[in-house]
Enzyme design. Structure first.
Site, PDB file in Angstrom:
ATOM      1  N   THR A  15      40.405  47.293  31.756  1.00 40.70           N
ATOM      2  CA  THR A  15      38.797  47.259  31.375  1.00 40.70           C
ATOM      3  C   THR A  15      38.047  47.354  32.555  1.00 40.70           C
ATOM      4  O   THR A  15      36.901  47.664  32.317  1.00 40.70           O
ATOM      5  CB  THR A  15      38.823  46.080  30.538  1.00 40.70           C
ATOM      6  OG1 THR A  15      39.092  44.869  31.475  1.00 40.70           O
ATOM      7  CG2 THR A  15      39.775  46.195  29.514  1.00 40.70           C
ATOM      8  N   ARG A  93      50.034  43.960  42.738  1.00 36.79           N
ATOM      9  CA  ARG A  93      50.829  43.901  43.945  1.00 36.79           C
ATOM     10  C   ARG A  93      50.433  43.152  45.013  1.00 36.79           C
ATOM     11  O   ARG A  93      49.162  43.541  45.231  1.00 36.79           O
ATOM     12  CB  ARG A  93      51.436  45.272  44.492  1.00 36.79           C
ATOM     13  CG  ARG A  93      51.975  46.187  43.395  1.00 36.79           C
ATOM     14  CD  ARG A  93      53.355  45.626  42.790  1.00 36.79           C
ATOM     15  NE  ARG A  93      54.209  45.248  43.642  1.00 36.79           N
ATOM     16  CZ  ARG A  93      55.285  44.737  43.200  1.00 36.79           C
ATOM     17  NH1 ARG A  93      55.493  44.055  42.089  1.00 36.79           N
ATOM     18  NH2 ARG A  93      56.382  44.194  44.150  1.00 36.79           N
ATOM     19  N   HIS A 111      38.353  38.574  40.782  1.00 41.35           N
ATOM     20  CA  HIS A 111      39.291  37.620  40.330  1.00 41.35           C
ATOM     21  C   HIS A 111      38.454  36.750  39.181  1.00 41.35           C
ATOM     22  O   HIS A 111      37.229  36.323  39.311  1.00 41.35           O
ATOM     23  CB  HIS A 111      39.669  36.606  41.523  1.00 41.35           C
ATOM     24  CG  HIS A 111      40.525  35.540  41.091  1.00 41.35           C
ATOM     25  ND1 HIS A 111      41.761  35.461  41.250  1.00 41.35           N
ATOM     26  CD2 HIS A 111      40.299  34.151  41.102  1.00 41.35           C
ATOM     27  CE1 HIS A 111      42.370  34.593  40.912  1.00 41.35           C
ATOM     28  NE2 HIS A 111      41.483  33.480  40.640  1.00 41.35           N
ATOM     29  N   ASP A 147      43.186  36.551  47.189  1.00 40.22           N
ATOM     30  CA  ASP A 147      42.178  35.656  46.559  1.00 40.22           C
ATOM     31  C   ASP A 147      41.287  35.163  47.557  1.00 40.22           C
ATOM     32  O   ASP A 147      40.513  34.007  47.114  1.00 40.22           O
ATOM     33  CB  ASP A 147      42.334  34.756  45.250  1.00 40.22           C
ATOM     34  CG  ASP A 147      43.153  35.547  44.265  1.00 40.22           C
ATOM     35  OD1 ASP A 147      42.858  36.853  44.064  1.00 40.22           O
ATOM     36  OD2 ASP A 147      43.917  35.087  43.628  1.00 40.22           O
TER      37      ASP A 147
HETATM   38  C1  GRF Z   1      40.827  40.855  35.169  1.00 38.68           C
HETATM   39  O1  GRF Z   1      40.962  39.457  34.728  1.00 38.68           O
HETATM   40  C2  GRF Z   1      40.616  40.571  36.499  1.00 38.68           C
HETATM   41  O2  GRF Z   1      39.813  39.834  37.193  1.00 38.68           O
HETATM   42  C3  GRF Z   1      42.168  40.143  37.358  1.00 38.68           C
HETATM   43  O3  GRF Z   1      43.058  40.859  36.511  1.00 38.68           O
HETATM   44  C4  GRF Z   1      42.301  41.249  35.232  1.00 38.68           C
HETATM   45  C5  GRF Z   1      42.604  42.673  34.963  1.00 38.68           C
HETATM   46  O4  GRF Z   1      42.063  43.044  33.905  1.00 38.68           O
HETATM   47  N1  GRF Z   1      42.523  40.577  38.674  1.00 38.68           N
HETATM   48  P1  GRF Z   1      41.835  44.874  33.641  1.00 38.68           P
HETATM   49  O5  GRF Z   1      43.025  45.567  33.879  1.00 38.68           O
HETATM   50  O6  GRF Z   1      40.672  45.036  34.465  1.00 38.68           O
HETATM   51  O7  GRF Z   1      41.392  44.809  32.114  1.00 38.68           O
END
Ligand code: GRF
Length: 216
Positions: A15, A93, A111, A147
């Site tokens: 997303t 990964r 994040h 992170d």
């Molecule tokens: C998001 O919450 C992002 O912050 C985290 O993984 C999730 C990925 O969601 N790193 P999407 O695949 O972008 O919907």
């Protein structure tokens, strides 16, 4: 002016990838998604790239004996697509210092917490368990530690009584979809620089103000 060419690394639903694609669909936008790499062949995010007519590649870590081969393959794909900026978007990964250094200051991540708090997985459940009143999301430059790295954009979401990890995740995700394109836009406009491992942004007051999300 040439648009910044963005490569997005995914492993799942994508997303955030979609938010970056949508932002780039505006011809006036300073950046466009030019390549999507998925570490999973069945990642739903791949269909998003296809639907937008964006080149995508599956580079599965299981096809390589060593992490170096996996990362070298991604690096080659990104270079051959002349990618300027790499965005990690739900990429599951952990990258080695080799890859991180190779793309230093051209590699960013999103994040779902207010870093440096709540690094790692199961973020929302841990936020709820902590009793914190606020959570949010962070877009940051990637460093070798997970992170970690200079923060570009953050947005705050309230924790609401009765929240589950899912309801909090959904509230934060909405903010993610605004923060990630904003961070890419700021970089593409040349307004972001790193001084002593902290990000400075031209006209930062404006970019901070729009990132406060009302309750509900
Ligand atoms: C998001 O919450 C992002 O912050 C985290 O993984 C999730 C990925 O969601 N790193 P999407 O695949 O972008 O919907």
């Amino acid at each position: 002016m040439a648009r910044l060419r963005v490569g997005v690394l995914i492993s799942g639903r994508g997303t955030n990838l979609q938010a970056l694609i949508d932002a780039g669909a505006d011809p006036a936008a300073p950046a466009e998604v030019a390549l999507v790499i998925s570490s999973q062949g069945d990642a739903p995010g791949l269909a998003r790239a296809r639907a937008a007519g964006i080149r995508s590649e599956v580079i599965n870590h299981r096809a390589f004996n060593a992490k170096q081969g996996f990362e070298a393959s991604m690096d080659a794909a990104l270079r051959s697509a002349r990618i300027d900026l790499v965005c990690l978007a739900g990429f599951m990964r952990i990258l080695t210092p080799w890859f991180v250094e190779r793309w230093r200051d051209r590699l960013i991540n999103i994040h779902p917490s207010l870093l440096p708090a709540f690094k790692g997985l199961d973020t929302h459940a841990r936020v709820l368990a902590s009793g914190a009143r606020f959570s949010g999301c962070t877009v940051h430059f990637v460093r070798a530690e997970m992170d970690d790295g200079p923060i570009i954009v953050q947005a705050v979401a309230p924790v609401i009584q009765g929240d589950t990890p899912e309801t909090l995740a959904a509230r934060v995700l909405e903010l993610e979809h605004r923060c990630y394109p904003l961070a890419v836009q700021l970089i593409a406009e040349g307004r972001v620089w790193i001084r002593s491992e902290r990000v400075e942004i031209a006209n930062a007051m404006i970019t901070n103000a729009i990132m406060i999300n009302p309750v509900g």
